[in-house]
Scaffold this motif. Structure first.
Motif, short mmCIF file in Angstrom:
data_model
loop_
_atom_site.label_atom_id
_atom_site.label_comp_id
_atom_site.label_asym_id
_atom_site.label_seq_id
_atom_site.Cartn_x
_atom_site.Cartn_y
_atom_site.Cartn_z
N UNK A 13 14.67 -2.36 -114.69
CA UNK A 13 14.69 -2.24 -116.16
C UNK A 13 15.69 -3.16 -116.85
N UNK A 14 15.34 -3.51 -118.04
CA UNK A 14 16.23 -4.23 -118.94
C UNK A 14 16.42 -3.43 -120.21
N UNK A 15 17.49 -3.74 -120.92
CA UNK A 15 17.67 -3.12 -122.22
C UNK A 15 17.32 -4.12 -123.31
N UNK A 16 17.13 -3.61 -124.51
CA UNK A 16 16.77 -4.53 -125.58
C UNK A 16 17.99 -5.22 -126.17
N UNK A 17 19.18 -4.64 -126.00
CA UNK A 17 20.39 -5.38 -126.37
C UNK A 17 21.57 -5.01 -125.47
N UNK A 18 22.61 -5.81 -125.53
CA UNK A 18 23.78 -5.56 -124.69
C UNK A 18 24.53 -4.31 -125.14
N UNK A 28 19.03 -2.69 -107.65
CA UNK A 28 18.64 -3.39 -108.88
C UNK A 28 17.99 -4.70 -108.51
N UNK A 29 16.82 -4.98 -109.04
CA UNK A 29 16.17 -6.25 -108.70
C UNK A 29 15.06 -6.56 -109.68
N UNK A 30 14.57 -7.77 -109.65
CA UNK A 30 13.37 -8.19 -110.39
C UNK A 30 13.51 -8.16 -111.89
N UNK A 31 14.69 -7.77 -112.43
CA UNK A 31 14.72 -7.62 -113.88
C UNK A 31 14.69 -8.97 -114.60
N UNK A 32 14.95 -10.07 -113.87
CA UNK A 32 14.91 -11.38 -114.54
C UNK A 32 13.55 -12.04 -114.44
N UNK A 33 12.62 -11.35 -113.76
CA UNK A 33 11.28 -11.92 -113.58
C UNK A 33 10.40 -11.46 -114.73
N UNK A 34 9.55 -12.35 -115.21
CA UNK A 34 8.70 -11.93 -116.32
C UNK A 34 7.31 -11.56 -115.83
#
Ligand SMILES: Cc1cc2nc3c(=O)[nH]c(=O)nc-3n(C[C@H](O)[C@H](O)[C@H](O)COP(=O)(O)OP(=O)(O)OC[C@H]3O[C@@H](n4cnc5c(N)ncnc54)[C@H](O)[C@@H]3O)c2cc1C
Ligand SMILES: Cc1cc2nc3c(=O)[nH]c(=O)nc-3n(C[C@H](O)[C@H](O)[C@H](O)COP(=O)(O)OP(=O)(O)OC[C@H]3O[C@@H](n4cnc5c(N)ncnc54)[C@H](O)[C@@H]3O)c2cc1C
Ligand SMILES: Cc1cc2nc3c(=O)[nH]c(=O)nc-3n(C[C@H](O)[C@H](O)[C@H](O)COP(=O)(O)OP(=O)(O)OC[C@H]3O[C@@H](n4cnc5c(N)ncnc54)[C@H](O)[C@@H]3O)c2cc1C
Ligand SMILES: NC(=O)c1ccc[n+]([C@@H]2O[C@H](COP(=O)([O-])OP(=O)(O)OC[C@H]3O[C@@H](n4cnc5c(N)ncnc54)[C@H](OP(=O)(O)O)[C@@H]3O)[C@@H](O)[C@H]2O)c1
Ligand SMILES: NC(=O)c1ccc[n+]([C@@H]2O[C@H](COP(=O)([O-])OP(=O)(O)OC[C@H]3O[C@@H](n4cnc5c(N)ncnc54)[C@H](OP(=O)(O)O)[C@@H]3O)[C@@H](O)[C@H]2O)c1
Ligand SMILES: NC(=O)c1ccc[n+]([C@@H]2O[C@H](COP(=O)([O-])OP(=O)(O)OC[C@H]3O[C@@H](n4cnc5c(N)ncnc54)[C@H](OP(=O)(O)O)[C@@H]3O)[C@@H](O)[C@H]2O)c1
Ligand SMILES: CCCCCCCCCCCCCCCC(=O)OC[C@H](COP(=O)(O)O)OC(=O)CCCCCCCCCCCCCCC
Ligand SMILES: CCCCCCCCCCCCCCCC(=O)OC[C@H](COP(=O)(O)O)OC(=O)CCCCCCCCCCCCCCC
Ligand SMILES: CCCCCCCCCCCCCCCC(=O)OC[C@H](COP(=O)(O)O)OC(=O)CCCCCCCCCCCCCCC
Ligand code: HEM
Ligand code: HEM
Ligand code: HEM
Lengths: 436, 436, 436
Positions: free
Chosen positions: C87-92, C114-120
């Motif tokens: 998962x990612x968040x929408x802001x820091x 934690x993994x794959x969160x930088x992949x689109x």
């Protein structure tokens, strides 16, 4: 998590330790002065060499080769361990044997692996991805290499196995090399540039001085440069495509692809990329010089002078459609040639050529490459136009530069055309079958 | 160190063997003529196929598919072994089943793995890192694939698993493909170029010939080219950003992001990169053609003629600040647009886009991309200026090319502006939430 | 083949599933509505969360953090399993702890990675190799990380281990960052541009308006821009090379390389690449603006006006060889400087700098970089020429922009020359020994 030992708290030791700690390893330093070290990466311990070595199974010796002798004292602790040699020398051939082999001879019971010597401490520390991400590995023990490979991989570096420890010499030479493949093409470019510079200096500047008593030396800076650069560029471009044609003829003559080419041809073929890129650089300069022609004081003066004389002498000027065609055509050919040239350059960027299949790459480099050569040659022929026949062109009985430079490209294009004849093409296809 | 067997002493067999030896493997060749081979890589042995197969657990068949039948004879020795198929065909769809599946059917008891077919013998041998570093792997046995993966990794190649053996057909098509993704954009570019060429040829050259009886055909080479290229470039640039806007409207209409777009839209969206790069290429040509305008014979003649006529007719010329503003503005917009255009091109280089986070990439491509489009459109509007209203512009009742080409970009920009309205933006945001 | 479980049938879930199926994994989805899902990738099964979790040892939670609470219900089935947080968040800084740590706290008995969160999702689905191929990994269990690493590797992604789960916060910030390293250089460039814009606006346009009552505001678009851009470019180029010189002096003064540089210097040195590239961008604009000078209406008007006045006033013009030399020299220096500038830019492309050894990289960046600076500075000095001494240059007692901008480069070049003196060079060499 695994514990690693690093000998030496210098630049590389610290940077490597810091990155390893980030990746989740535990790190212990071995140092001569365990108690008076500069601040080390957070989380690392420091102790004496022997103590540190005892704790880990992998020891990285971040010490200069000149100080390796102290390692003999730690020999018992290093027995059976993986010992990583990271060292470089300041110049080639300083020592009879490679650093790694020397280390192995000092500690015959450790498994020495050469690695990390191409990585820079600075870029490790700053997490920058500039340069040197490739780790070359060599060593005699497969397990030791595997351990180091895992370590490097988890640092995000890519690993290339170079075989057994005797390859260490080669690996140690990597960081010392300075564009070895560019040397020959650069020499050639320099030689050609010097030759044409003096040739054209004589024909243009000195001729005008001697025969017409005019000082036009200021033309050296731009006009002369803008003749020398494109001329050398065109020659070098054609030298890119000459070996391919020669190779084809040799294969046709021999009737087989399995015999090696003569050595000079092999070496020539391996530096075509560099030849081509230098030609592109020179063509780039030619284009820049050409595009700023109208800004030059000299050109502006000339044009103004011309208009003034037309009026003062009350001449009429006639528009000549042929000249317009010719002028526009040679400029157009130049532009198309240059655009394709840039395309060739772009496809030789490693990241792009990696994304292309072999067929695509050779379509661009070979097919479009010959087209580039054709456009550039045509550009020069059209530029010459009818001056080939005018005697006044041949000052001091020498041909102008652009005629000289047309020889090689014309030969290449004619030979290439010959190869494309159906009969030649077919036999060549048969010979090269399976070559791709 | 592990022993590998290679069948066939041809180009690929030798190159692969040489690299494997360098990396520390032992290599044995199986050949039809073990005693009359050309010089093989140092350190390799040659024997008959069956003898060689017996020694190793991994066998690489560097032989053309057409000769696979001889392998049946070695079936007993190959039982349970990993058999690597490297073969390619000379064209697509030559055989009903893929080479690897055919091989598997010949030797049902071996574990066939398709690999290395995208690697070129030439680049393997020369250690060049050009092109084709990616090895695609497929096969039905996980262990066999693992063995081949290790082999490829230790050669410094990067490996991509494509699943089971039925994917071999796809893998075999890779080396045969020639820019499949560029086909559609290239056709479009060619079509548009042809259309505008003939349209402008009619309006400019033929019109002048018919109505004014003037032969200005020489303008084809530069003036016409310098209209056609930027026009097509602008249209293609806007076609890059049209599908994004359409997609947004479709999603707004549907109220969900989970339904697939129509097929044509999907395909269109996947070739935006190629559309954009072609547009960049054409814009590059436009810039080159534009920058050398002042060098052209025709232009020089015109300017001189103009000055001469001013003096002969004793006219006075007045400096018009509005024209100066307009001329400088459209040039400035063109330059800024082009600079951003180049920036878009640079960020689509694989090595740079890999270094960017998704947010960064889409900031450049989407935000700056629309800005580029805006600058280029404004450039063209300012170029047109008040000519939109002058009747003399519409020769033969047709609008000039730059007006035609403004239609699509204007539509895209207006639609994009609509989407940026707060109300639209908010609902779109809600729909796309989590899309990133 | 291994079975994987994916929770959530959204964008990422589907794309990931599709790619995993292609690679040969079996995939089962866990969903809230197992029977009413949109079409999922062929070959995948869908069931409830708990059922799905039971079948696999690796579970990928493709769900937003906001919905993680439902996972608590599946806690028994997830016990001991590898749970991947993408998962990612929408802001820091939206939440006090990172998503992965939050997930771990919800399910203390699972091994969260934690993994794959930088992949689109988009690029996964389209197999495009654009951007984001790098997977950052972190987690507290080494085995769990190893499992995820294998999974990612088999998808053809490259993996970088970032250590234990507490690094998740950092990893989650990656996709949210927007050119953090470019911020400082961009601010600097903007500030300098604004300063010089207003400075030159005052000196040129406002001065002419006030003192001579002439409206030359149209010059803002091109003439002024073409002063501001090269001036800022030259200053930024010299700011690239100033920290290196300062560092050398600090090290000479301290006599050791082991003490850290002051913080501001460290930060400055880390943004040199960005400074340099921005300088290149501005120089590129300068070149474009310069090359189209002769196309401008204003320039054409001026030149024509000049010729007309020569004739009307019956003046004679004399060709001044000194001016010709000077004009050609400064243009030549500019071109050479720019060509080297582009070369610096090309070598900082990641794919090229990766292919260079450290020595090669620093030869180009440091040696050729200083040469570039030298050429560009000389270009500007030659452009100024004798105007440095003419009082009329100093309108309103202010020096023109190009004089101001020469200060920093001159200082850098002089200091660099000092360092190259044999005595300084030797002591510096001794201090930096081993630094590479
Ligand atoms: C700007 C620019 C950039 C360039 N970049 C590159 C680059 O990145 N990489 C590069 O290689 N070149 C590069 N070149 C050089 C040139 O474009 C290419 O080498 C081009 O492929 C040569 O085409 P060709 O048809 O002459 O040769 P090829 O099609 O390569 O054929 C060359 C000859 O070599 C022989 N040959 C080649 N491989 C084998 C083999 N395996 N077995 C037997 N015979 C073989 C064949 O007999 C053939 O006749 C560049 C040139 C320019 C101008
Ligand atoms: C010189 C040049 C180079 C270019 N290089 C590239 C390149 O390298 N790569 C590239 O892709 N493009 C490239 N382009 C094309 C273009 O710049 C980009 O595609 C750009 O991102 C489009 O922006 P957009 O805002 O229209 O689309 P986006 O922001 O991508 O949005 C497109 C639409 O697609 C939909 N969409 C996208 N992803 C999803 C999803 N996962 N789920 C649901 N809907 C989705 C959205 O609804 C959105 O409306 C290039 C263009 C030029 C001129
Ligand atoms: C177009 C362009 C592109 C550029 N691209 C890049 C780029 O990609 N990457 C990049 O880094 N720069 C880039 N630059 C900036 C610049 O060219 C380089 O940073 C260049 O190497 C600086 O040279 P230098 O001799 O001043 O510094 P360096 O030779 O790097 O020396 C800098 C100083 O730092 C100190 N130093 C450096 N490393 C260490 C260390 N490990 N231990 C102790 N001291 C150390 C030394 O004391 C030295 O004095 C670019 C510039 C331009 C104009
Ligand atoms: N720096 C790089 O970018 C780089 C890159 C690749 C390879 N390398 C190689 O890495 C090695 C170390 O380089 P470096 O840059 O870290 O060098 P360095 O900064 O000079 O550090 C060397 C370290 O070795 C130890 N040492 C010095 N003299 C010693 C002696 N007589 N006996 C035992 N230990 C001694 C010291 O650590 P203690 O005081 O803790 O004992 C010292 O910190 C070299 O072989 C170099 O070629 C460096
Ligand atoms: N070359 C490349 O760049 C490349 C790249 C990718 C894939 N490939 C694939 O690799 C395979 C080999 O290519 P290549 O370029 O090496 O071909 P090649 O040079 O023609 O060699 C083929 C080899 O196969 C053996 N052979 C020929 N006829 C045979 C027969 N009737 N029975 C048994 N063996 C026979 C011969 O070895 P012996 O004389 O020793 O028996 C011969 O050297 C092909 O399938 C090709 O598609 C090649
Ligand atoms: N999309 C990307 O490009 C991308 C990239 C990197 C990371 N991510 C991360 O991946 C995660 C998923 O992103 P996405 O784009 O796939 O989002 P999405 O399209 O909105 O899908 C979310 C999925 O979560 C499930 N879900 C929604 N509400 C739920 C609830 N209350 N309880 C249980 N499950 C619920 C739904 O699946 P069911 O209907 O099947 O239950 C839904 O399809 C996010 O954390 C995101 O940050 C996404
Ligand atoms: C003298 C001045 C020149 C200026 C400019 C032009 C460019 C060409 C010169 C290329 C020099 C490359 C040095 C690389 C160092 C190296 O060894 O690099 C090493 C790498 C790696 O080589 P291997 O993979 O073979 O080991 O070589 C390269 O791949 C170089 C690729 C060069 C790509 C050129 C791209 C040109 C694209 C844009 C052109 C801009 C022109 C603009 C138009 C108006
Ligand atoms: C016709 C002529 C053109 C001349 C020049 C301009 C450039 C643009 C044309 C791009 C063509 C790219 C072909 C790539 C082949 C391919 O399929 O390449 C395949 C790759 C890989 O694609 P995937 O990763 O999507 O598989 O595609 C690319 O990424 C191409 C990136 C192109 C980058 C262009 C960079 C331009 C930078 C500098 C511009 C110089 C202009 C100078 C200013 C004065
Ligand atoms: C404003 C306009 C500019 C136009 C054009 C000029 C180019 C230079 C500007 C560079 C901007 C790069 C943005 C990269 C985004 C990024 O963050 O990219 C991130 C990457 C990765 O960085 P790290 O590896 O340090 O993380 O940074 C780069 O490596 C950028 C490399 C830039 C290479 C420039 C190459 C120029 C080659 C050709 C020049 C064409 C000129 C033509 C001559 C006629
Ligand atoms: C944008 C592209 C190009 C343009 C606008 C262009 C323009 C010109 C011009 C105007 C001249 C005449 C120069 C003079 O009068 O001194 C010239 C000469 C020449 N050009 Fe180009 N050119 C281009 C590209 C190329 C390329 C790619 C090559 C190939 C390498 C090339 C090779 C030459 C040669 C050999 C000459 C003759 C030099 C001489 O002896 O005067 N040109 N070009
Ligand atoms: C350096 C940047 C640029 C400069 C200096 C420039 C300059 C010019 C000039 C001088 C013209 C008039 C040509 C003529 O008289 O025939 C023109 C026309 C035009 N330009 Fe540009 N331009 C630039 C970039 C661009 C870009 C990036 C685009 C977008 C793709 C573009 C699109 C156009 C179009 C569509 C026309 C009208 C063509 C016609 O029908 O005459 N330009 N430009
Ligand atoms: C192709 C290469 C180049 C050419 C043809 C060129 C040409 C010129 C010309 C014609 C001018 C005078 C502009 C005017 O009259 O307003 C100028 C000024 C200047 N150039 Fe360049 N230049 C080049 C590259 C560079 C580079 C790479 C730099 C360094 C960043 C640079 C820095 C400057 C500066 C600082 C000025 C003075 C600006 C002013 O205050 O007028 N130039 N250049």
């Amino acid at each position: 998590r695994e514990l690693l030992c690093i000998f030496g708290t210098g630049d590389l030791g610290r940077s490597l330790g810091q990155r390893l700690l980030q990746t989740g390893y535990r790190v212990v330093y071995g140092s001569r002065r365990p108690h008076s070290c500069d601040p080390l990466p957070q989380g690392a311990q420091v102790m004496s060499h022997t103590e540190a070595a005892q704790l880990a199974t992998v020891v990285i010796a971040c010490v200069h080769r000149e100080h390796y002798d102290f390692l003999e004292a730690a020999a018992p602790q290093l027995k059976g361990k993986v010992l990583v040699d990271v060292s470089n020398n300041s110049e080639k051939g300083l020592y009879p044997e490679s650093n790694a082999e020397y280390l192995q001879s000092l500690l015959p019971e450790a498994s020495v692996v050469k690695a990390f010597n191409t990585i820079s401490a600075w870029s490790l520390q700053n997490g920058s991805s500039d340069a040197h991400r490739q780790v070359y590995l060599c060593g005699d023990s497969a397990e030791a290499k595997q351990a180091v490979r895992e370590l490097a991989t988890s640092l995000g570096l890519s690993v290339l196995d170079r075989g057994c420890l005797s390859a260490a010499r080669e690996v140690e030479d990597f960081p010392l090399q300075l564009f070895p493949q560019w040397r020959l093409p650069l020499c050639l470019a320099t030689g050609l540039t010097a030759f044409f510079f003096f040739y054209l200096l004589t024909r243009d500047v000195i001729y005008a001085y001697v025969e017409k008593d005019k000082d036009i030396s200021f033309r050296i800076m731009v006009s002369l440069a803008n003749k020398v650069f494109p001329i050398v560029s065109l020659i070098m471009l054609s030298l890119c495509y000459l070996p391919g044609v020669l190779a084809a003829f040799i294969q046709l003559y021999r009737g087989t692809k399995y015999r090696r080419f003569p050595d000079w041809l092999d070496r020539w073929m391996l530096c075509r990329k560099q030849l081509g890129l230098l030609a592109l650089g020179l063509a780039f300069l030619h284009v820049l010089y050409t595009l700023l022609i109208p800004i030059r004081y000299y050109v502006r003066y000339k044009i103004a002078e011309n208009v003034v004389s037309v009026i003062r002498e009350n001449r009429t000027t006639v528009f000549d459609t042929t000249i317009a065609w010719r002028s526009d055509s040679y400029l157009s050919m130049g532009i198309l040639g240059f655009a394709l040239f840039v395309l060739l350059g772009i496809t030789s960027l490693p990241s792009i050529s990696n994304a292309l299949s072999w067929r695509e790459f050779s379509f661009v480099q070979s097919k479009l490459g010959h087209l580039t050569l054709f456009f550039c040659t045509l550009h020069t022929y059209l530029y010459g136009w009818d001056r080939f026949l005018r005697p006044s062109t041949y000052k001091w009985w020498t041909p102008p530069g652009y005629m000289l430079c047309l020889v090689v490209p014309s030969v290449v294009l004619v030979l290439k055309l010959l190869i494309l004849l159906p009969c030649m093409d077919r036999s060549l296809g048969r010979i090269r079958q399976g070559w791709e």
